[in-house]
Write an enzyme that holds these catalytic residues in place. Structure first.
Site, PDB file in Angstrom:
ATOM      1  N   HIS A 201       1.001  -1.127  -0.004  1.00 50.70           N
ATOM      2  CA  HIS A 201      -0.097  -0.039   0.175  1.00 50.70           C
ATOM      3  C   HIS A 201       0.783   1.393  -0.099  1.00 50.70           C
ATOM      4  O   HIS A 201       0.493   2.367  -0.139  1.00 50.70           O
ATOM      5  CB  HIS A 201      -0.939  -0.063   1.202  1.00 50.70           C
ATOM      6  CG  HIS A 201      -1.996  -1.166   1.136  1.00 50.70           C
ATOM      7  ND1 HIS A 201      -2.599  -1.122   0.267  1.00 50.70           N
ATOM      8  CD2 HIS A 201      -2.437  -1.916   2.116  1.00 50.70           C
ATOM      9  CE1 HIS A 201      -3.545  -2.323   0.350  1.00 50.70           C
ATOM     10  NE2 HIS A 201      -3.244  -2.664   1.714  1.00 50.70           N
ATOM     11  N   HIS A 240      -6.163  -7.347  -0.470  1.00 52.00           N
ATOM     12  CA  HIS A 240      -6.435  -5.967  -0.832  1.00 52.00           C
ATOM     13  C   HIS A 240      -5.599  -5.539  -2.106  1.00 52.00           C
ATOM     14  O   HIS A 240      -4.694  -6.140  -2.436  1.00 52.00           O
ATOM     15  CB  HIS A 240      -5.782  -5.227   0.548  1.00 52.00           C
ATOM     16  CG  HIS A 240      -6.360  -5.502   1.702  1.00 52.00           C
ATOM     17  ND1 HIS A 240      -6.161  -6.428   2.725  1.00 52.00           N
ATOM     18  CD2 HIS A 240      -7.409  -4.742   2.515  1.00 52.00           C
ATOM     19  CE1 HIS A 240      -6.741  -6.286   3.723  1.00 52.00           C
ATOM     20  NE2 HIS A 240      -7.663  -5.428   3.515  1.00 52.00           N
TER      21      HIS A 240
END
Length: 392
Positions: A201, A240
């Site tokens: 991320h 994710h």
């Protein structure tokens, strides 16, 4: 990518000799010069931003000590420094911040490796980090408030920043070094694992989702500069979306990103999605059979493409497991093993070096499941971890 081994066009090179200067840096101190530019198809940041930036980039590369030769160790990279221990506050987050230590403990206890066979990485210095991050971003990590947002732990804002540099940022520095070193071992031995890493991320300018530093972007940069790599295949199978490296590598024609993720959860980064070549969006509750079918289809589509990679970066998050509070999928432990085996077999079939990063996973049993999957890969001769029998 063609399905034939010869068409993989794999380069199993060795890295350029490294200076052993640099070592470990404490904290995030200001470095001279501007930050290295975003990762591009030239292999290092900043080269296309002018002569001055290019010279500074090469100076940082040549002084880096992240890559070094090892003899006798297994292609498994880990340091005790990976683990985040902050007086118990880390337990307020669902992520097991000592998961990495527990994975290695299980592998040693079960007889798959011996302690001295684990490769211990070096921490990424400021100059190393400026190859993938801006100086402004590194400066922002001096704020405890910013680290609290990145770490998703509000109490971090109450700690003096020097404490967080040692207890939170330092572990991520080591994990960046571990991912880079694991890529070198993968190029030399065909397959390697960083027991940590997979901070997918985090991008050049922004950290989030418990990811403070961009190790995947660092792997691409160092692999291109030192390991004979030009084209990189990233297979991100964390639950994710990997919006960090997708943001950094946007428009890079020599990177092919496959991302299979739950579209209904964080980060839902639609702008970063434009960087994905093969996106497979799942719904919450997706079970083992359908999940594995989707992964198999994604890999088949890579094989059918014209992209020829030199290195496969595999982000192997285990937050796909049933009952994971953040991933919200419903894959079994056996499904995790099958998924990992599928990706490693794909790499072997294409004569493609593979580096695995363990990434996310938010349940107490994650470490056991990762260790069992690595043992399975070893048993299937897809990851060279076997300990030779003791002499009579």
């Amino acid at each position: 990518m063609s399905a034939s081994a010869g068409d993989a066009d794999t380069i199993r090179g060795t890295h350029a000799s490294q200076s052993c200067s640099g070592g470990e840096a404490e904290g995030v101190e200001a470095a001279e010069g501007g930050g290295g530019g975003r990762v591009g198809s030239d292999g290092v940041g900043g080269i296309r931003e002018g002569m001055a930036g290019g010279v500074e980039t090469w100076r940082r590369l040549m002084q880096s000590a992240l890559l070094f030769d090892v003899d006798g160790e297994k292609p498994l990279v880990y340091s005790e420094e990976y683990n985040v221990r902050l007086f118990g506050v880390e337990k307020l987050h669902p992520f097991d911040s000592v998961k990495w230590s527990r994975i290695v403990h299980f592998l040693i206890h079960d007889g798959h490796i011996q302690p001295h066979q684990v490769v211990e990485p070096r921490a990424a210095t400021n100059d190393d980090l400026l190859l993938v991050h801006s100086q402004e971003y590194l400066n922002s990590l001096r704020s405890s408030f910013n680290l609290a947002i990145i770490g998703e732990l509000p109490p971090l804002a109450l700690f003096p920043n020097f404490v967080l540099q040692h207890r939170v940022v330092r572990p991520f520095r080591y994990q960046v070094g571990g991912s880079v070193m694991a890529a070198k071992l993968a190029m030399e031995r065909g397959a390697a694992v960083n027991v940590g890493g997979g901070l997918h991320h985090c991008s050049r300018h922004r950290g989030m989702g418990f990811c403070a530093l961009a190790d995947i972007s660092a792997v691409v940069t160092f692999a291109r500069a030192f390991l004979g790599v030009k084209r990189v295949l990233i297979v991100d199978l964390d639950a994710h979306q990997g919006n960090g490296h997708e943001t950094d590598l946007m428009g890079d024609v020599d990177v092919f990103i496959v991302d299979v993720y739950n579209a209904g959860i964080f980060p839902q980064d639609h702008e970063a999605k434009a960087a994905i070549r093969i996106a497979k969006e799942l719904r919450s509750g997706t079970g083992t059979r359908h999940y594995l079918d989707v992964v198999a289809q994604a890999l088949q589509e890579v094989s059918a493409s014209v992209f020829r990679a030199d290195l496969l970066v595999y982000n192997a998050g285990t937050d796909i497991l049933a009952n994971d509070p953040l991933g919200r999928l419903a894959v079994s432990a056996e499904g995790v093993q099958q998924r990992d085996e599928m990706v490693f077999q794909f790499a072997k079939d294409h004569s493609l070096p593979i580096v695995m990063l363990t990434s996310g996973g938010y349940q107490p049993n994650n470490a056991r499941i990762v260790a069992d999957s690595l043992a399975n890969l070893s048993a299937k001769h897809l990851l060279p971890l076997q300990v030779p029998p003791a002499p009579y």
